[in-house]
Design a protein around this motif. Sequence first.
Motif, PDB file in Angstrom:
ATOM      1  N   GLY A   7       0.828  -1.200   0.000  1.00 32.60           N
ATOM      2  CA  GLY A   7       0.000   0.000   0.000  1.00 32.60           C
ATOM      3  C   GLY A   7       0.860   1.246   0.000  1.00 32.60           C
ATOM      4  N   SER A   9       2.399   2.293   2.637  1.00 35.35           N
ATOM      5  CA  SER A   9       3.344   2.187   3.751  1.00 35.35           C
ATOM      6  C   SER A   9       4.772   2.103   3.240  1.00 35.35           C
ATOM      7  CB  SER A   9       3.029   0.947   4.595  1.00 35.35           C
ATOM      8  OG  SER A   9       3.513  -0.232   3.951  1.00 35.35           O
ATOM      9  N   TYR A 141       1.541  -3.020  11.791  1.00 32.67           N
ATOM     10  CA  TYR A 141       0.544  -2.599  10.810  1.00 32.67           C
ATOM     11  C   TYR A 141      -0.713  -3.459  10.989  1.00 32.67           C
ATOM     12  CZ  TYR A 141       4.707  -0.705   8.468  1.00 32.67           C
ATOM     13  OH  TYR A 141       5.882  -0.044   8.169  1.00 32.67           O
ATOM     14  N   VAL A 167      -2.959  -0.848   6.287  1.00 29.65           N
ATOM     15  CA  VAL A 167      -2.222  -0.830   5.013  1.00 29.65           C
ATOM     16  C   VAL A 167      -2.462  -2.044   4.132  1.00 29.65           C
ATOM     17  CG1 VAL A 167      -0.404   0.579   6.065  1.00 29.65           C
ATOM     18  CG2 VAL A 167      -0.155  -1.917   6.009  1.00 29.65           C
ATOM     19  N   ILE A 193      -4.167   1.277   0.674  1.00 30.69           N
ATOM     20  CA  ILE A 193      -4.202  -0.094   1.186  1.00 30.69           C
ATOM     21  C   ILE A 193      -3.792  -1.053   0.075  1.00 30.69           C
ATOM     22  CG2 ILE A 193      -5.701  -1.918   2.101  1.00 30.69           C
ATOM     23  CD1 ILE A 193      -7.431   0.294   3.334  1.00 30.69           C
TER      24      ILE A 193
END
Length: 321
Positions: A7, A9, A141, A167, A193
């Motif tokens: 995602g 992140s 996460y 995420v 995401i």
Amino acid sequence: MDYRRLGASGLSVSEISYGNWLTHPDGAECVQAALDAGITTFHTAAAWDGGAAEENLAAALSHARRDDLVLCTGVFWPEGPGVNDAGLSLKHLTTSLHGSLRRLRTDYVDVYQLLRFDYRTPLEETFLALSDLVRQGKILYAGTAEWTAEQLLEARPIADRHGVPLVANQPHYSMLWRVAEAQVMPVCERAGIGQFASVPLAQGVLTGKYRPGEIPPDSRAAKAGDARPLLLPDLLERVGMLRGVADEAGLTMAQLALAWTLQHNTVASVVTGASTAAQVTENAKASGVVLDLDALTRIDQLLGSFVQTDPRLTWSPPATG
């Protein structure tokens, strides 16, 4: 092995993830083959095989450097007979995670996944629990699995308000099962995401090992209730025609199916298990494969009306426990 960001992140995951929902005698060899192939991302869940899946994965990974691994476990399904032994309540998330950490022999889980939507628990409660676990350093996460677009849209602002890095989402996604494409994947893309695509081989059907009228009675697909609709002779005949596409691309049927799933830009990793180390090694070779437009078009033409796209097929049970 190639790696992708999960995602929006900063977390990198291997394009092929290893899922150990099945426990079997060759499990340790499969995990070693995954490590040898560069797979760093491993999926399990507290309820799988009564916790034995987590224990066996921990044993198989005991010699690996923890910082090199992305461990994903999940919660939702019943883990015991009690009324609070399932779902996404603050109580169950807390007790379940502590059990997972003990069985996995680790201080933290990289991605903690909510394996279905819980209609009985307010999202505020669920994300409050996740927020506490993030602050305690026990999860890094959070993710979901088989959530609808509407559920994800409702969860996103709540996760942000509680400081939970949401995420990941884990939909069933394959050449045959594309129900996440219409709504879930676009919502996830806007929300940052990424997708852990699961069941990419459609219970083994897309490997080409099942032929019309030749379904071994002791095979996994024959025994799995959700696989029976995939054993239609007409569908198996169409799947068999994909062998020509795979051969032209220099791939096995399984590699073709995994590579197809990785073509979607929101998919960060494909989650697949295996019964032998050789399967793990072969599956890992799907990483980095780019299918050309001709191959993608032929796949669509061959599978035709057998492809499922209705977003209403994404579901969670109405109650747990």
